[in-house]
Design a protein around this motif. Sequence first.
Motif, mmCIF file in Angstrom:
data_model
loop_
_atom_site.group_PDB
_atom_site.id
_atom_site.type_symbol
_atom_site.label_atom_id
_atom_site.label_comp_id
_atom_site.label_asym_id
_atom_site.label_seq_id
_atom_site.Cartn_x
_atom_site.Cartn_y
_atom_site.Cartn_z
ATOM 1 N N GLN A 175 3.850 8.477 -8.816
ATOM 2 C CA GLN A 175 3.552 7.084 -9.159
ATOM 3 C C GLN A 175 2.581 6.589 -8.091
ATOM 4 O O GLN A 175 3.012 6.191 -7.010
ATOM 5 C CB GLN A 175 4.818 6.248 -9.183
ATOM 6 C CG GLN A 175 5.757 6.697 -10.281
ATOM 7 C CD GLN A 175 6.967 5.802 -10.430
ATOM 8 O OE1 GLN A 175 7.120 4.807 -9.738
ATOM 9 N NE2 GLN A 175 7.831 6.165 -11.340
ATOM 10 N N PRO A 210 0.014 4.128 -6.503
ATOM 11 C CA PRO A 210 -0.501 2.761 -6.559
ATOM 12 C C PRO A 210 -2.020 2.681 -6.553
ATOM 13 O O PRO A 210 -2.597 1.727 -7.098
ATOM 14 C CB PRO A 210 0.088 2.091 -5.312
ATOM 15 C CG PRO A 210 0.842 3.118 -4.571
ATOM 16 C CD PRO A 210 0.886 4.381 -5.364
ATOM 17 N N ASN A 240 -3.861 2.211 -10.124
ATOM 18 C CA ASN A 240 -3.944 0.887 -10.744
ATOM 19 C C ASN A 240 -4.773 -0.084 -9.915
ATOM 20 O O ASN A 240 -5.238 -1.101 -10.425
ATOM 21 C CB ASN A 240 -2.542 0.297 -10.948
ATOM 22 C CG ASN A 240 -1.781 1.067 -11.999
ATOM 23 O OD1 ASN A 240 -2.383 1.665 -12.887
ATOM 24 N ND2 ASN A 240 -0.464 1.097 -11.882
ATOM 25 N N ALA A 297 -11.912 1.875 -12.319
ATOM 26 C CA ALA A 297 -11.349 3.123 -12.858
ATOM 27 C C ALA A 297 -11.991 4.373 -12.248
ATOM 28 O O ALA A 297 -12.213 5.372 -12.922
ATOM 29 C CB ALA A 297 -11.481 3.160 -14.386
ATOM 30 N N CYS A 312 -8.789 0.182 -3.091
ATOM 31 C CA CYS A 312 -7.779 1.255 -3.115
ATOM 32 C C CYS A 312 -7.205 1.526 -1.736
ATOM 33 O O CYS A 312 -6.023 1.866 -1.598
ATOM 34 C CB CYS A 312 -8.379 2.529 -3.695
ATOM 35 S SG CYS A 312 -9.844 3.110 -2.812
#
Length: 178
Positions: free
Chosen positions: A65, A67, A70, A75, A99
């Motif tokens: 997962q 982070p 997102n 993108a 990011c």
Amino acid sequence: MKVIGVHLDRCTGCKTCELYCAVERGSNGKTLLKAAQETPLPQPRLRVEGNNEFTFPLQCRHCLQAPCLNACLNAALVRDPETNLVLVREERCIACWTCTLFCPFGVIFPWPERKFALKCDRCAFMENPVCLEVCPCQALELVELEDFEKIPGQRRAEVGKTLAGKKEKGLLLLDLGE
Ligand code: SF4
Ligand code: SF4
């Protein structure tokens, strides 16, 4: 999915991994001599951190997962469907560095001169990551994430606690032990 494990007890902090990551993955010349003459200077995709008591190379964990995925406004960070690795599509990066604020491990490095974010892609197109090949202490090892999950939780908690107590609060390392 294979990830890079670190034998904390073997790392001497020599930074050989950091140096050759920059040469092999960041330079055009691919030799130390040529890389040292390039402008901008090639940058590594991992960083060796630590203090006098312990050192370790820090690189992307390819979180299940993640982070960072997102967080990217354009993108540019994607999960590769074949390998499951988290990759930066450098041509899409707009160098906003958003990011870098979201990665809990601090392993996305801005490269302002080249205008893209740099992170470890585990040298996915090579047989072995460069850092593994060059480490003189064999401190790095490719392991299946599933195998890592089998390492007793208590052992992992101990490592986290030890490091948090010393300096790197909240940092969890992939420690393979002996
Ligand atoms: S090359 Fe090996 S011993 Fe040297 S800093 Fe990297 S992981 Fe540690
Ligand atoms: S860059 Fe950071 S948040 Fe993204 S996958 Fe790697 S370790 Fe996880």
